[in-house]
Design a protein around this motif. Structure first.
Motif, PDB file in Angstrom:
ATOM      1  N   GLY A 153      41.283  38.666  17.636  1.00 18.02           N
ATOM      2  CA  GLY A 153      42.558  39.437  17.092  1.00 18.02           C
ATOM      3  C   GLY A 153      43.007  40.366  18.073  1.00 18.02           C
ATOM      4  N   ALA A 154      42.585  40.721  19.290  1.00 16.25           N
ATOM      5  CA  ALA A 154      43.107  41.741  19.990  1.00 16.25           C
ATOM      6  C   ALA A 154      44.414  41.537  20.372  1.00 16.25           C
ATOM      7  N   ASP A 155      45.355  42.692  20.790  1.00 14.43           N
ATOM      8  CA  ASP A 155      46.498  42.438  21.165  1.00 14.43           C
ATOM      9  C   ASP A 155      46.443  41.875  22.908  1.00 14.43           C
ATOM     10  N   VAL A 156      46.338  40.714  23.137  1.00 13.63           N
ATOM     11  CA  VAL A 156      46.338  40.142  24.292  1.00 13.63           C
ATOM     12  C   VAL A 156      47.532  40.606  25.201  1.00 13.63           C
ATOM     13  N   GLU A 157      48.638  40.641  24.917  1.00 14.53           N
ATOM     14  CA  GLU A 157      49.696  40.942  25.559  1.00 14.53           C
ATOM     15  C   GLU A 157      49.701  42.509  25.955  1.00 14.53           C
ATOM     16  N   ARG A 158      49.276  43.222  25.405  1.00 11.42           N
ATOM     17  CA  ARG A 158      48.870  44.746  25.955  1.00 11.42           C
ATOM     18  C   ARG A 158      47.705  44.713  26.755  1.00 11.42           C
ATOM     19  N   ARG A 159      46.615  43.956  26.713  1.00 13.32           N
ATOM     20  CA  ARG A 159      45.636  44.022  27.653  1.00 13.32           C
ATOM     21  C   ARG A 159      46.337  43.414  29.119  1.00 13.32           C
ATOM     22  N   LEU A 160      47.181  42.463  29.125  1.00 12.98           N
ATOM     23  CA  LEU A 160      47.907  41.851  30.227  1.00 12.98           C
ATOM     24  C   LEU A 160      48.651  42.913  30.883  1.00 12.98           C
ATOM     25  N   SER A 161      49.460  43.584  30.027  1.00 11.63           N
ATOM     26  CA  SER A 161      50.226  44.873  30.639  1.00 11.63           C
ATOM     27  C   SER A 161      49.736  45.934  31.256  1.00 11.63           C
ATOM     28  N   LEU A 162      48.357  46.192  30.552  1.00 16.33           N
ATOM     29  CA  LEU A 162      47.817  47.380  31.210  1.00 16.33           C
ATOM     30  C   LEU A 162      46.722  47.138  32.400  1.00 16.33           C
ATOM     31  N   PHE A 163      46.283  45.712  32.306  1.00 16.36           N
ATOM     32  CA  PHE A 163      45.399  45.524  33.269  1.00 16.36           C
ATOM     33  C   PHE A 163      45.633  44.417  34.172  1.00 16.36           C
ATOM     34  N   HIS A 164      45.974  43.245  33.743  1.00 16.26           N
ATOM     35  CA  HIS A 164      45.838  41.830  34.582  1.00 16.26           C
ATOM     36  C   HIS A 164      47.150  41.963  35.223  1.00 16.26           C
ATOM     37  N   ARG A 165      48.371  42.285  34.841  1.00 16.04           N
ATOM     38  CA  ARG A 165      49.373  42.223  35.604  1.00 16.04           C
ATOM     39  C   ARG A 165      49.659  43.371  36.739  1.00 16.04           C
ATOM     40  N   PRO A 166      49.049  44.756  36.517  1.00 12.67           N
ATOM     41  CA  PRO A 166      49.182  45.662  37.468  1.00 12.67           C
ATOM     42  C   PRO A 166      48.005  45.421  38.624  1.00 12.67           C
ATOM     43  N   TYR A 167      47.165  44.456  38.153  1.00 22.72           N
ATOM     44  CA  TYR A 167      46.001  44.324  39.204  1.00 22.72           C
ATOM     45  C   TYR A 167      46.560  43.419  40.227  1.00 22.72           C
ATOM     46  N   HIS A 168      47.160  42.291  39.603  1.00 21.50           N
ATOM     47  CA  HIS A 168      47.702  41.170  40.456  1.00 21.50           C
ATOM     48  C   HIS A 168      48.939  41.721  41.170  1.00 21.50           C
ATOM     49  N   ALA A 169      49.662  42.534  40.559  1.00 25.32           N
ATOM     50  CA  ALA A 169      51.010  42.814  41.494  1.00 25.32           C
ATOM     51  C   ALA A 169      50.573  43.528  42.471  1.00 25.32           C
ATOM     52  N   ALA A 170      49.510  44.603  42.454  1.00 28.38           N
ATOM     53  CA  ALA A 170      49.257  45.274  43.508  1.00 28.38           C
ATOM     54  C   ALA A 170      48.442  44.474  44.547  1.00 28.38           C
ATOM     55  N   LEU A 171      47.656  43.529  43.974  1.00 26.12           N
ATOM     56  CA  LEU A 171      46.976  42.584  44.967  1.00 26.12           C
ATOM     57  C   LEU A 171      48.095  41.806  45.894  1.00 26.12           C
ATOM     58  N   ALA A 172      49.045  41.333  45.206  1.00 22.70           N
ATOM     59  CA  ALA A 172      50.113  40.584  45.863  1.00 22.70           C
ATOM     60  C   ALA A 172      50.789  41.557  46.844  1.00 22.70           C
ATOM     61  N   ASP A 173      51.088  42.724  46.742  1.00 22.64           N
ATOM     62  CA  ASP A 173      51.778  43.492  47.410  1.00 22.64           C
ATOM     63  C   ASP A 173      50.560  43.883  48.825  1.00 22.64           C
ATOM     64  N   TRP A 174      49.332  44.179  48.399  1.00 18.72           N
ATOM     65  CA  TRP A 174      48.404  44.289  49.445  1.00 18.72           C
ATOM     66  C   TRP A 174      48.113  43.166  50.446  1.00 18.72           C
ATOM     67  N   LEU A 175      48.056  42.090  49.776  1.00 15.78           N
ATOM     68  CA  LEU A 175      48.055  40.946  50.865  1.00 15.78           C
ATOM     69  C   LEU A 175      49.135  40.759  51.680  1.00 15.78           C
ATOM     70  N   ASP A 176      50.423  40.874  51.206  1.00 20.82           N
ATOM     71  CA  ASP A 176      51.364  40.669  51.836  1.00 20.82           C
ATOM     72  C   ASP A 176      51.434  41.735  53.053  1.00 20.82           C
ATOM     73  N   ALA A 177      51.062  42.949  52.839  1.00 22.16           N
ATOM     74  CA  ALA A 177      51.018  44.046  53.916  1.00 22.16           C
ATOM     75  C   ALA A 177      49.991  43.517  55.014  1.00 22.16           C
ATOM     76  N   ALA A 178      48.816  42.945  54.283  1.00 17.66           N
ATOM     77  CA  ALA A 178      47.591  42.697  55.412  1.00 17.66           C
ATOM     78  C   ALA A 178      47.835  41.508  56.199  1.00 17.66           C
ATOM     79  N   ARG A 179      48.621  40.467  55.751  1.00 18.56           N
ATOM     80  CA  ARG A 179      48.901  39.343  56.485  1.00 18.56           C
ATOM     81  C   ARG A 179      47.392  38.662  56.938  1.00 18.56           C
ATOM     82  N   PRO A 180      46.647  38.635  55.803  1.00 21.88           N
ATOM     83  CA  PRO A 180      45.176  38.334  56.486  1.00 21.88           C
ATOM     84  C   PRO A 180      44.898  36.917  57.152  1.00 21.88           C
ATOM     85  N   GLU A 181      44.038  36.822  58.137  1.00 21.16           N
ATOM     86  CA  GLU A 181      43.873  35.591  58.430  1.00 21.16           C
ATOM     87  C   GLU A 181      42.778  34.746  57.768  1.00 21.16           C
TER      88      GLU A 181
END
Length: 242
Positions: A103-131
């Protein structure tokens, strides 16, 4: 977890290099979240991929492979699941009930943890242009809920893009290791972070699973950091020549 940020980044990005992503590095439960489980369960595989944080730290600091590292337990929010997965806030794990997630507030957990984590990861990888991207995980030798023992010492997971995995499977085997090929579970069913941030962008990647007893101690973590860095570097070289 500092100032509510569900990740930290270690090492300096060098565009065009190798990077590492560690979704299950932490067993931290932020204040205000009650999982309702015995404290000792936070040191088990259901809460954290044992050993991977130490391996990633050493790769970043000693082998110039910067890392994006989660700072929240997978029991709070599993960053290696799609947002709509029932397991993104798990109610059970390996036979253990997680009462605080029912019964946890899943939307709140996504907003607090999941979305910030993946948004930052996307930006970090765009900057890295990794091979090459390394997604680092570990797996328990035996599930408490049953099933066969897992004999593999290291495994490579992949979904559609196996071009890097094929090289790494061979290279780890040449080190005398027992290597799993999409085992003990398949990247065709469980590859959320690399599906999103690697396969969707055409980035070569290695989802590496190390058996947890191989990296439980600091000395073993240092050895595996060197080994993973070497295999990743040789895989990147092979891909360049493909």
């Amino acid at each position: 977890m500092i100032d509510g940020i569900p990740f930290r980044q270690v090492g300096e990005l060098s565009p065009g290099g190798i990077v590492c992503v560690v979704d299950h590095a932490s067993n931290h439960v932020p204040p205000g979240i009650e999982l309702g489980i015995a404290p000792e369960l936070l040191d088990k595989h259901i809460a954290v991929d044992i050993g991977v944080e130490g391996v990633a730290e050493r790769m970043a600091r000693r082998h110039a492979i910067p890392a994006h590292i989660a700072t929240v337990s997978r029991l709070v929010c599993d960053l290696h699941r799609e947002e709509d997965s029932p397991a993104v806030v798990p109610e059970t794990s390996d036979g253990h009930l997680i009462p605080g997630n029912i019964g946890a507030d899943v939307e709140r957990r996504l907003s607090l943890f999941h979305r910030p984590y993946h948004a930052a990861l996307a930006d970090w990888l765009d900057a890295a242009r990794p091979e090459l991207v390394i997604a680092l995980h570990s797996f328990t030798p035996t599930l408490e809920s049953g099933g066969d023992d897992r004999p593999w010492e290291v495994a490579l997971l992949y979904n559609q893009d196996d071009r890097a995995a094929r090289h790494a499977i061979r290279l780890f085997a040449e080190e005398g290791l027992t290597v799993g090929d999409n085992q003990p579970y398949s990247g065709k069913q469980l590859n959320a972070t690399m599906d999103r941030h690697a396969e969707a962008h055409g980035r070569p990647y290695l989802t590496i699973e190390v058996r947890q007893d191989m990296i439980a101690r600091k000395a073993d973590q240092a050895r595996w950091a060197t080994l993973v860095a070497d295999v990743a570097s040789r895989t990147a070289l092979a891909l360049r020549g493909a």
